[in-house]
Design an enzyme around this catalytic site. Sequence first.
Site, short mmCIF file in Angstrom:
data_model
loop_
_atom_site.label_atom_id
_atom_site.label_comp_id
_atom_site.label_asym_id
_atom_site.label_seq_id
_atom_site.Cartn_x
_atom_site.Cartn_y
_atom_site.Cartn_z
N ASP A 166 -5.27 -2.85 -2.08
CA ASP A 166 -6.73 -2.94 -2.16
C ASP A 166 -6.91 -3.48 -3.93
OD1 ASP A 166 -5.34 -0.62 -2.86
OD2 ASP A 166 -7.19 0.71 -2.52
N LYS A 185 0.77 -1.06 -0.04
CA LYS A 185 -0.04 -0.05 0.12
C LYS A 185 0.91 1.34 0.15
CE LYS A 185 -4.28 1.84 0.33
NZ LYS A 185 -5.03 1.75 -0.55
#
Length: 405
Positions: free
Chosen positions: A271, A218
Amino acid sequence: MENIITLNNDGSLNVPNMPVIPYIAGDGTGPDIWKASRRVLDAAVEKSYDGQRKIDFLAVLAGEAAFAQTGEWLPKESLETIKTHRVAIKGPLTTPVGEGMRSLNVAIRQELDLFACIRPVRYIKGVPSPCNDPDAINMIIFRENTEDLYKGIEWEAGTPAAKEAIAFIREKSGQILDENFTGIGIKPISRDNTKRLVRKAIQYALDHNRPSVTLMHKGNIMKFTEGAFLKWGIEAGEDFSGRIITEQEVWDRFDGRVPNSKIVLKSRIADNMFQQVLLRPAEYDVIACPNLNGDYISDLLAAMVGGLGLAPGANVGSQCAVFEATHGTAPKYAGMDKVNPGSLILSGAMMLDHMGWEAAAALVRSSLQRAILNKRVTYDLARQIPGAIELPCSGFAREICACME
Ligand code: NAP
């Protein structure tokens, strides 16, 4: 000491024909699944090597049994025994509820520096899956096991340490946090721990002819932790003298076609990675990620192939390795000879592979596959497979052994 597994200078194992291997049966349903797993592992080794090889399993204490006998949850002696024997296997352990008590599983990983949590995810035919094309799922996760938010550096809201940290943050970043009602956790991600994990993932891909390694991070938001994981991960790829190629290079230099004998190093933001593995599973293979991402993606992938009851796992360091069931103690079924021992059995197959006893590992997997196709399974699978016959935990192990004939 001749029956002890030793480490060669190049890091490979020297495995005698009758090695002593420590085991922790575990808490709750642990003893049931351990007994069943041992039966299957012993039978596979016996059959594969005509009785010339046999594992001498050695009980070591941890968890509730250890606390009852010694007053300690994780005796130093148990850790030492695992360290000196190089390879061990364990059932699930309860995380005791109490002030300051860490998870025993996390403690074992950190104390023995088992820096890579390795979880292969592959569909077993006949297991109900929520996915359209479960056969396309064949991935293996390398999750960093020693740092990130799992390091356990955190301070409760309102404590002097939390207030000091909040004052420091204000001074250094100008960010103003509620000093009485903000809990603080620290997320360390380091170069050396990242590189050794990514190197291990790449080495696995090379050794097993896997086409790609994907760095899941991330880094767009957490630039100096997860972003650094990506940067150091790419640097680790450069250590493999030309065997690794990034996706960008594939497009820039080879018109989208991967040159022969190269492994592609991909990068995906966490994600996006969740939808990628669900919608395009065939494009993903070896996955390397920081600790918390690894925790989440492991359970998602396990669910995609039918759940945690059949998901194996290993925690591997440079000095030793511990193979373990990935689910918990399922305490409501303790002592009922009921739950699925598949996760620990398949972790045992990983252990046999790690020891170089591949024939026995393959026999464990093929027999478990046959038992499931015979629809003679434990309650968790029986309730989802039409026409299945429910067997107890021990009965499922006996069925797997019968499938070895
Ligand atoms: P859990 O023990 O994994 O059980 C949750 C549910 O998962 C069970 O009620 C059962 O579902 C299903 N399940 C788990 N193992 C199964 C098996 N072998 N066969 C079939 N179904 C199985 O999770 P938990 O209740 O959250 O945790 C209980 C304890 O385990 C806690 O103390 C936790 O800290 C510990 N834990 C240990 C480890 C480890 O040692 N590595 C990992 C996770 C949790 P149904 O109710 O639907 O039948």
